[in-house]
Design an enzyme around this catalytic site. Structure first.
Site, PDB file in Angstrom:
ATOM      1  N   GLN A   1      69.303  22.271  44.034  1.00  0.00           N
ATOM      2  CA  GLN A   1      67.948  22.330  44.477  1.00  0.00           C
ATOM      3  C   GLN A   1      67.244  20.581  44.412  1.00  0.00           C
ATOM      4  O   GLN A   1      66.520  20.273  45.485  1.00  0.00           O
ATOM      5  CB  GLN A   1      67.018  23.154  43.700  1.00  0.00           C
ATOM      6  CG  GLN A   1      67.190  24.382  43.886  1.00  0.00           C
ATOM      7  CD  GLN A   1      66.945  25.049  45.411  1.00  0.00           C
ATOM      8  OE1 GLN A   1      65.826  24.682  45.841  1.00  0.00           O
ATOM      9  NE2 GLN A   1      68.147  25.472  46.251  1.00  0.00           N
TER      10      GLN A   1
ATOM     11  N   HIS B   1      67.300  18.107  47.420  1.00  0.00           N
ATOM     12  CA  HIS B   1      66.237  17.957  48.395  1.00  0.00           C
ATOM     13  C   HIS B   1      65.551  16.429  48.546  1.00  0.00           C
ATOM     14  O   HIS B   1      65.449  16.011  49.622  1.00  0.00           O
ATOM     15  CB  HIS B   1      65.103  19.039  48.024  1.00  0.00           C
ATOM     16  CG  HIS B   1      65.285  20.292  48.498  1.00  0.00           C
ATOM     17  ND1 HIS B   1      64.839  20.546  50.017  1.00  0.00           N
ATOM     18  CD2 HIS B   1      65.712  21.333  48.250  1.00  0.00           C
ATOM     19  CE1 HIS B   1      65.086  21.892  50.304  1.00  0.00           C
ATOM     20  NE2 HIS B   1      65.549  22.298  49.154  1.00  0.00           N
TER      21      HIS B   1
ATOM     22  N   GLU C   1      57.753  26.598  41.565  1.00  0.00           N
ATOM     23  CA  GLU C   1      57.977  27.047  43.195  1.00  0.00           C
ATOM     24  C   GLU C   1      59.053  28.199  42.853  1.00  0.00           C
ATOM     25  O   GLU C   1      58.950  29.157  43.210  1.00  0.00           O
ATOM     26  CB  GLU C   1      58.388  25.986  43.903  1.00  0.00           C
ATOM     27  CG  GLU C   1      58.714  26.612  45.191  1.00  0.00           C
ATOM     28  CD  GLU C   1      59.416  25.495  46.364  1.00  0.00           C
ATOM     29  OE1 GLU C   1      59.397  25.676  47.424  1.00  0.00           O
ATOM     30  OE2 GLU C   1      59.659  24.458  45.530  1.00  0.00           O
ATOM     31  N   HIS C   2      60.421  27.736  42.543  1.00  0.00           N
ATOM     32  CA  HIS C   2      61.400  28.616  42.470  1.00  0.00           C
ATOM     33  C   HIS C   2      61.779  28.925  40.884  1.00  0.00           C
ATOM     34  O   HIS C   2      61.652  27.935  39.930  1.00  0.00           O
ATOM     35  CB  HIS C   2      62.765  27.965  42.901  1.00  0.00           C
ATOM     36  CG  HIS C   2      62.636  27.516  44.429  1.00  0.00           C
ATOM     37  ND1 HIS C   2      62.571  26.168  44.698  1.00  0.00           N
ATOM     38  CD2 HIS C   2      62.365  28.309  45.329  1.00  0.00           C
ATOM     39  CE1 HIS C   2      62.467  26.180  46.063  1.00  0.00           C
ATOM     40  NE2 HIS C   2      62.338  27.412  46.559  1.00  0.00           N
TER      41      HIS C   2
ATOM     42  N   ASP D   1      66.412  30.344  50.059  1.00  0.00           N
ATOM     43  CA  ASP D   1      66.193  29.342  50.981  1.00  0.00           C
ATOM     44  C   ASP D   1      66.818  29.623  52.374  1.00  0.00           C
ATOM     45  O   ASP D   1      66.081  29.302  53.482  1.00  0.00           O
ATOM     46  CB  ASP D   1      66.938  28.048  50.375  1.00  0.00           C
ATOM     47  CG  ASP D   1      65.873  27.317  49.460  1.00  0.00           C
ATOM     48  OD1 ASP D   1      64.760  27.871  49.304  1.00  0.00           O
ATOM     49  OD2 ASP D   1      66.277  26.522  48.907  1.00  0.00           O
TER      50      ASP D   1
ATOM     51  N   HIS E   1      14.817  38.437  55.894  1.00  0.00           N
ATOM     52  CA  HIS E   1      16.028  39.471  55.749  1.00  0.00           C
ATOM     53  C   HIS E   1      15.236  40.765  55.320  1.00  0.00           C
ATOM     54  O   HIS E   1      15.920  41.960  55.998  1.00  0.00           O
ATOM     55  CB  HIS E   1      16.652  39.125  54.396  1.00  0.00           C
ATOM     56  CG  HIS E   1      17.931  37.995  54.841  1.00  0.00           C
ATOM     57  ND1 HIS E   1      17.465  36.598  54.772  1.00  0.00           N
ATOM     58  CD2 HIS E   1      19.165  38.105  54.497  1.00  0.00           C
ATOM     59  CE1 HIS E   1      18.598  35.975  55.035  1.00  0.00           C
ATOM     60  NE2 HIS E   1      19.771  36.786  54.801  1.00  0.00           N
TER      61      HIS E   1
END
Length: 443
Positions: free
Chosen positions: A251, A254, A319-320, A353, A413
């Site tokens: 990962q 990236h 995230e993961h 992914d 109102h």
């Protein structure tokens, strides 16, 4: 008590980098607002070396990209898209319109209405991430969005053929060869040649993420995204150091700012995993990016118990989160802050992914505390409605409404309620704010 065997860069260093990106994006978006297509072209030439009269790809160009796929490539993309579409359809089926009579003569309901135009960004400057086309375009189409456009940067001086093919096969209505800030700005702000959209989705680099952040409110966005994050939760029973190291490096490749974190209850396992990471960095083809990320943003944390591991993991809100322990379901049942969970050593983040069917556009930078990832519901607006069918119901609700409006001091109102009590209930209700003659005399 949690012990840190390795720490990443400080929050102050991250904030400094964020400020630089923010200033660049703000100036670029202002330029797009002012000059439209001319600004888009200048930025495309500057950042991608890419210049053409019209950045929208023709049908001939799209067909050429699809036709360039080998039979196996086409089969692989079709398989991945089928999984994404199937899960998105399952999600859509779980979202129901509602209509119910809450009291005699009062009908309340909501409808789930598709957003009318979506812009999907597919990153591809460094790696042609065609999976992002499946995740965004297919999900939008399953939700019922009638107009879906896509942008992806050129790859090595030409439209990225696999991305373009995936966008077309997913059902995009228009495909543009544009990347970065210029793509996000064009879709959100609009130009002379590109009509603006209502929502922006899809991952991207720091500049793409910041552009979406600055444009939020003008358009909707899927979520505030930062660099890819991965958290490995592992012990000696559910995992081995080679798998843990592989899944971290898989990962952080990236980019050089992608955090990779190991959380374990064994210092021995932690140190063996760190040694495996160093070994794999000698042979991994993408080690240049992965090493920078690991050295600057990698962390190794040792806890005393599963309970403490859950506490640390929820604070990280990654995230993961890949759980490879003796009891992965313990973390499924107790964790609350994560983008997506990957349970057991037989699965991994890469499956999510690329191909398994869940969406890979997920919250980063602790946003998992308050949002999940991209899903079919992001493309739907849940809009309420009401009907009052009888005079009696309107009178009943109106009397309560009138008194509550008076309590708040909202005369206008209150009169909306009072006129209906008079009209449908035959009650002699004074106009809102009306006073008795005696009160005027005293005044």
């Amino acid at each position: 008590m949690a012990r840190y065997l390795k720490l990443g860069v400080t929050s102050e260093a991250k904030a400094t980098a964020d400020r630089k990106v923010r200033d660049i994006v703000e100036a670029a978006l202002a330029d797009i607002e002012q000059r439209g297509d001319a600004a888009i072209r200048d930025m495309s030439i500057k950042f991608d070396g890419w210049n053409r009269d019209d950045y929208r790809l023709s049908q001939t160009e799209i067909d050429a990209c699809v036709d360039s796929l080998t039979p196996q490539e086409r089969k692989d993309i079709e398989f991945a898209q089928a999984q994404v579409r199937n899960f998105a359809q399952i999600q859509r089926s779980s979202i129901c319109d509602v209509e119910v009579e809450t009291m005699p003569g009062v009908i309340l309901g909501h409808r789930n209405i598709p957003i009318q135009a979506a812009g999907c960004y597919v990153p591809g400057g460094k790696y042609p991430l065609l999976a992002s086309a499946h995740m965004s375009v297919i999900t939008a189409k399953v939700a019922g969005v009638p107009r879906v456009i896509t942008c992806a940067p050129p790859f090595q001086g030409t439209p990225a053929r696999a991305i373009v093919a995936a966008q077309a096969m997913a059902g995009a209505d228009a495909i543009y060869a544009l990347g970065g800030i210029q793509a996000i700005g064009a879709m959100a702000i609009g130009t002379q040649s590109i009509d603006p959209v209502d929502i922006l989705v899809g991952p991207g680099n720091a500049f793409v993420a910041e552009a979406k952040r600055q444009l939020f409110g003008r358009v909707g966005i899927d979520l505030f995204a930062g660099p890819t994050e991965t958290l490995i939760i592992a012990d000696e029973i559910g995992c081995d150091p080679e798998i843990a190291a592989t899944d971290i490096l898989g990962q952080v490749e990236h980019g050089p700012d992608s955090p990779g974190v190991l959380l374990t209850n064994s210092e021995k396992f932690a140190r063996e995993t760190m040694a495996e990471i160093e070994r794999l960095l000698q042979i991994l083809p993408t080690a240049e990016h992965a090493r920078k990320a690991w050295e600057n943003f990698g962390e190794v944390i040792v806890c005393d118990s599963y309970e403490e591991m859950v506490g640390v993991a929820d604070e990280i809100a990654s995230e993961h989160v890949q759980v490879m322990t003796a009891d992965p379901d313990y973390f499924l049942n107790t964790m609350t802050n994560y983008g997506a969970l990957f349970l057991g050593s037989r699965t991994n983040v890469s499956y999510g992914d690329k191909v398994i069917g869940t969406n890979h556009t997920l919250p980063t930078r602790k946003a998992a505390r308050f949002t999940g990832g991209l899903w079919v519901g992001k493309f739907l607006k849940t809009c309420t409605y009401q009907k009052v069918l009888t005079d009696e119901a309107s009178t009943l609700v109106g009397e309560y409404c009138s008194r509550l409006c008076a309590l708040e001091g909202f005369a206008g109102h209150g009169e909306q309620a009072n006129i209906r009590v008079r009209r449908f209930g035959g009650r002699n209700v004074p106009y809102a704010g009306q006073v008795e003659p005696s009160e005027l005399t005293r005044a």
